[in-house]
Scaffold this motif. Structure first.
Motif, PDB file in Angstrom:
ATOM      1  N   LYS A 322     -55.258  32.635 100.563  1.00  0.00           N
ATOM      2  CA  LYS A 322     -56.729  33.225 100.212  1.00  0.00           C
ATOM      3  C   LYS A 322     -57.339  33.524 101.557  1.00  0.00           C
ATOM      4  N   GLU A 323     -57.077  32.391 102.425  1.00  0.00           N
ATOM      5  CA  GLU A 323     -57.813  32.732 103.770  1.00  0.00           C
ATOM      6  C   GLU A 323     -57.601  33.886 104.357  1.00  0.00           C
ATOM      7  N   GLU A 324     -56.275  34.131 104.371  1.00  0.00           N
ATOM      8  CA  GLU A 324     -55.688  35.398 105.038  1.00  0.00           C
ATOM      9  C   GLU A 324     -56.148  36.638 104.508  1.00  0.00           C
ATOM     10  N   LEU A 325     -56.173  36.379 103.235  1.00  0.00           N
ATOM     11  CA  LEU A 325     -56.398  37.720 102.585  1.00  0.00           C
ATOM     12  C   LEU A 325     -58.081  38.252 102.731  1.00  0.00           C
ATOM     13  N   LYS A 326     -58.709  37.091 102.804  1.00  0.00           N
ATOM     14  CA  LYS A 326     -60.207  37.315 103.033  1.00  0.00           C
ATOM     15  C   LYS A 326     -60.353  37.764 104.371  1.00  0.00           C
ATOM     16  N   LYS A 327     -59.576  37.662 105.554  1.00  0.00           N
ATOM     17  CA  LYS A 327     -59.497  37.841 106.820  1.00  0.00           C
ATOM     18  C   LYS A 327     -59.257  39.361 106.730  1.00  0.00           C
ATOM     19  N   VAL A 335     -49.313  36.435 102.140  1.00  0.00           N
ATOM     20  CA  VAL A 335     -48.502  35.710 101.676  1.00  0.00           C
ATOM     21  C   VAL A 335     -47.487  34.999 102.593  1.00  0.00           C
ATOM     22  N   LYS A 336     -47.112  35.656 103.560  1.00  0.00           N
ATOM     23  CA  LYS A 336     -46.042  35.096 104.383  1.00  0.00           C
ATOM     24  C   LYS A 336     -46.805  34.050 105.549  1.00  0.00           C
ATOM     25  N   LYS A 337     -47.997  34.651 105.981  1.00  0.00           N
ATOM     26  CA  LYS A 337     -48.854  33.598 106.812  1.00  0.00           C
ATOM     27  C   LYS A 337     -49.266  32.470 106.010  1.00  0.00           C
ATOM     28  N   GLY A 338     -49.682  32.630 104.797  1.00  0.00           N
ATOM     29  CA  GLY A 338     -50.240  31.253 104.135  1.00  0.00           C
ATOM     30  C   GLY A 338     -49.028  30.381 104.020  1.00  0.00           C
ATOM     31  N   LEU A 343     -47.011  24.955 105.391  1.00  0.00           N
ATOM     32  CA  LEU A 343     -45.788  24.041 105.806  1.00  0.00           C
ATOM     33  C   LEU A 343     -45.777  22.647 106.309  1.00  0.00           C
ATOM     34  N   SER A 344     -46.326  22.620 107.497  1.00  0.00           N
ATOM     35  CA  SER A 344     -46.579  21.334 108.263  1.00  0.00           C
ATOM     36  C   SER A 344     -47.459  20.302 107.494  1.00  0.00           C
ATOM     37  N   SER A 345     -48.518  20.845 107.061  1.00  0.00           N
ATOM     38  CA  SER A 345     -49.346  19.977 106.081  1.00  0.00           C
ATOM     39  C   SER A 345     -48.632  19.298 104.875  1.00  0.00           C
ATOM     40  N   ILE A 346     -47.795  20.279 104.257  1.00  0.00           N
ATOM     41  CA  ILE A 346     -46.920  19.871 102.927  1.00  0.00           C
ATOM     42  C   ILE A 346     -45.976  19.031 103.412  1.00  0.00           C
ATOM     43  N   VAL A 347     -45.229  19.073 104.454  1.00  0.00           N
ATOM     44  CA  VAL A 347     -44.044  18.282 104.911  1.00  0.00           C
ATOM     45  C   VAL A 347     -44.844  16.766 105.262  1.00  0.00           C
ATOM     46  N   ASP A 348     -45.780  16.760 105.965  1.00  0.00           N
ATOM     47  CA  ASP A 348     -46.348  15.860 106.481  1.00  0.00           C
ATOM     48  C   ASP A 348     -46.778  14.966 105.326  1.00  0.00           C
ATOM     49  N   SER A 349     -47.740  15.393 104.069  1.00  0.00           N
ATOM     50  CA  SER A 349     -48.308  14.622 103.324  1.00  0.00           C
ATOM     51  C   SER A 349     -47.020  13.955 102.467  1.00  0.00           C
ATOM     52  N   ASN A 350     -45.845  14.713 102.199  1.00  0.00           N
ATOM     53  CA  ASN A 350     -44.813  14.461 101.452  1.00  0.00           C
ATOM     54  C   ASN A 350     -43.809  13.313 102.092  1.00  0.00           C
ATOM     55  N   LEU A 387     -41.810  24.456  98.070  1.00  0.00           N
ATOM     56  CA  LEU A 387     -41.491  25.361  99.236  1.00  0.00           C
ATOM     57  C   LEU A 387     -40.538  26.475  99.198  1.00  0.00           C
ATOM     58  N   PHE A 388     -39.731  26.183  98.211  1.00  0.00           N
ATOM     59  CA  PHE A 388     -38.528  27.338  98.090  1.00  0.00           C
ATOM     60  C   PHE A 388     -38.886  28.247  96.939  1.00  0.00           C
ATOM     61  N   VAL A 389     -38.805  27.628  95.728  1.00  0.00           N
ATOM     62  CA  VAL A 389     -38.981  28.435  94.236  1.00  0.00           C
ATOM     63  C   VAL A 389     -40.133  29.180  94.165  1.00  0.00           C
ATOM     64  N   THR A 390     -41.363  28.459  94.404  1.00  0.00           N
ATOM     65  CA  THR A 390     -42.541  29.161  94.230  1.00  0.00           C
ATOM     66  C   THR A 390     -42.777  30.207  95.242  1.00  0.00           C
ATOM     67  N   LYS A 391     -42.232  30.203  96.496  1.00  0.00           N
ATOM     68  CA  LYS A 391     -42.287  31.088  97.508  1.00  0.00           C
ATOM     69  C   LYS A 391     -41.653  32.394  97.374  1.00  0.00           C
ATOM     70  N   VAL A 392     -40.311  32.097  96.715  1.00  0.00           N
ATOM     71  CA  VAL A 392     -39.460  33.397  96.090  1.00  0.00           C
ATOM     72  C   VAL A 392     -40.040  34.026  94.993  1.00  0.00           C
ATOM     73  N   LEU A 393     -40.463  33.152  94.221  1.00  0.00           N
ATOM     74  CA  LEU A 393     -41.142  33.896  92.959  1.00  0.00           C
ATOM     75  C   LEU A 393     -42.377  34.892  93.315  1.00  0.00           C
ATOM     76  N   VAL A 394     -43.408  34.393  94.171  1.00  0.00           N
ATOM     77  CA  VAL A 394     -44.438  35.051  94.616  1.00  0.00           C
ATOM     78  C   VAL A 394     -44.029  36.187  95.683  1.00  0.00           C
ATOM     79  N   SER A 395     -43.066  36.078  96.560  1.00  0.00           N
ATOM     80  CA  SER A 395     -42.597  37.325  97.096  1.00  0.00           C
ATOM     81  C   SER A 395     -41.934  38.044  96.407  1.00  0.00           C
ATOM     82  N   LEU A 396     -41.202  37.998  95.470  1.00  0.00           N
ATOM     83  CA  LEU A 396     -40.524  38.779  94.385  1.00  0.00           C
ATOM     84  C   LEU A 396     -41.637  39.573  93.766  1.00  0.00           C
TER      85      LEU A 396
END
Length: 421
Positions: A322-327, A335-338, A343-350, A387-396
């Motif tokens: 959403k931040e990238e879209l507003k820019k 979608v790609k940049k978001g 990625l780093s924040s998700i991996v760190d928290s998990n 990281l994978f399934v949601t990304k694939v579905l949104v991209s498709l």
């Protein structure tokens, strides 16, 4: 056009597969005489969900080695399984305690009396006569087979046992000498040659863990250690009758609210997240079944917690999008940049949560271990779906034009008119 058709087919196929898995998992079905059972029929439930008896046994000896503790555990496990109750759980706690959870039973005195008896080990010939007892065995150890490779169990006999075994192995070359613990056969090796030196080996063709287990059983009969019940807990079945349905209702309400939140804030992108979250729930429960996880109230709490963790990964990605879209970036670029920026924040928290669950597992006991295992499984699967399934579905969805407006992301306006590729 051809690429769009392939993307559409893949998009529909993924959603259909997820839908089928969800239906099969939660409803079950019968096809050609083969039944696919629903999760509620195949997932093991802990004492707090079905009632039973939990007994904490302590070895009555000042210093207990790890081998002695493991041997005692195997011995108690064998005794517990002879009670005729499925899904009995036997685990070690601390340096000299073993916990036995027996679901569905209420007679704690019978269970304790059965568990605290000493082991009765016997080596018997083909005609059933007793050759050796636990008193004739010095030690049993899992070891590497030096000649043929693989693993075996090595036996050390005392003087009396050496003489008895030499006579028996000379008599029964080419025949089986069976090993019994509490009248239950645990191994039946074939005698290849007469053994006269007081040192023998049992070729099992099993794994190292299987040989350790057999050695532990032999040791538990050969070196019986006195044990005492230091804690006996009875859990009424009535509690489970109430607790499990209420937990399921709470889970359905919680997941429903999460689904609504994602749809309300992220629209079609949120719908893709909900589909991925459905897959996450199904995969997690499938792993529970395959691994044999025993579900308890703390385990259910951990499972619901991991659903929040799985959603959190999507929220981080979607907010960055959403931040990238507003820019002013195009939908595809945003979608790609978001995804990349989150990625780093998700991996760190998990990873942080995974480390915490590992600590809980190694220092905790009983329900705490169950909570930790459930949490670890959930985190690993949530990383895959988030990281994978949601990304694939949104991209498709973007590729086929299903998601092609700012409103589909929950964005109403952008800064300026310029759009970045």
């Amino acid at each position: 056009m051809k690429r769009k058709s392939k993307s559409s087919a893949l998009f529909i196929f993924i959603i259909a597969v997820i839908g089928f898995l969800a239906f099969a998992g939660f409803k079950g079905f019968v096809l050609g005489g083969w039944e696919f059972k629903s999760f509620d029929k195949v997932i093991n439930r802990g004492l707090d969900l079905q009632g039973g008896v939990s007994v904490l046994m302590e070895i009555q000896q000042d210093k207990v080695t790890r081998e002695e503790l493991d041997s005692t555990k195997e011995h108690l496990s064998l005794r517990a399984n002879k009670l005729g109750v499925a899904e009995t759980i036997v685990t070690t706690e601390g340096e000299k305690r073993v916990r036995i959870d027996v679901p569905g039973m209420t007679n704690s005195k019978e269970i304790v009396d059965s568990l605290k008896q000493s082991g009765n080990l016997a080596f018997k010939g083909p005609n059933g006569e007793e050759i050796l007892t636990g008193k004739d065995i010095k030690k049993a150890t899992a070891q590497m087979n030096q000649q043929g490779g693989g693993y075996e169990v090595g036996l050390q006999l005392n003087d009396e046992g050496t003489q008895k075994f030499a006579e028996a192995t000379g008599k029964y070359v080419g025949q089986k000498i069976s090993i019994y613990l509490d009248d239950e056969m645990i191994s039946d090796p074939v005698v290849n040659t007469q053994i006269t030196g007081g040192v023998a080996s049992i070729e099992t063709h099993g794994t190292l863990e299987e040989n350790k287990k057999l050695a532990g059983m032999i040791n538990s009969g050969a070196l019986p250690l006195p044990v005492k019940a230091v804690s006996v807990t009875n859990v009424g079945a009535e509690l489970g009758v109430t607790a499990f349905p209420n937990s399921v209702k709470a889970g359905i309400i919680g997941v429903g609210l999460v689904f609504f939140f994602m749809l309300f804030n992220y629209r079609l992108q949120g719908l893709m997240a909900n589909i991925a979250l459905t897959l996450y729930i199904v995969l997690t429960l499938l792993v529970f079944v395959e691994v044999g996880v025993t579900l308890t109230l703390p385990g259910i709490a951990a499972f619901l917690l991991t659903i929040g963790v799985a959603v959190d990964a999507n929220i981080l990605t979607f907010e960055r999008t959403k931040e990238e879209l507003k820019k002013g970036y195009t939908i595809k670029a945003a979608v790609k940049k978001g995804s990349e920026n989150a990625l780093s924040s998700i991996v760190d928290s998990n990873v942080t949560t995974l480390l915490a669950s590992l600590i809980l597992y190694f220092i905790g006991s009983g329900p705490v271990k169950g909570f930790a295992i459930t949490l670890m499984i959930g985190i690993i699967i949530s990383l895959f779906t988030g990281l994978f399934v949601t990304k694939v579905l949104v991209s498709l969805g973007v590729e086929i034009g299903f998601i092609n407006k700012l409103s589909h992301f929950g964005v109403s306006k952008i800064k300026g008119d310029e759009k970045h590729a």
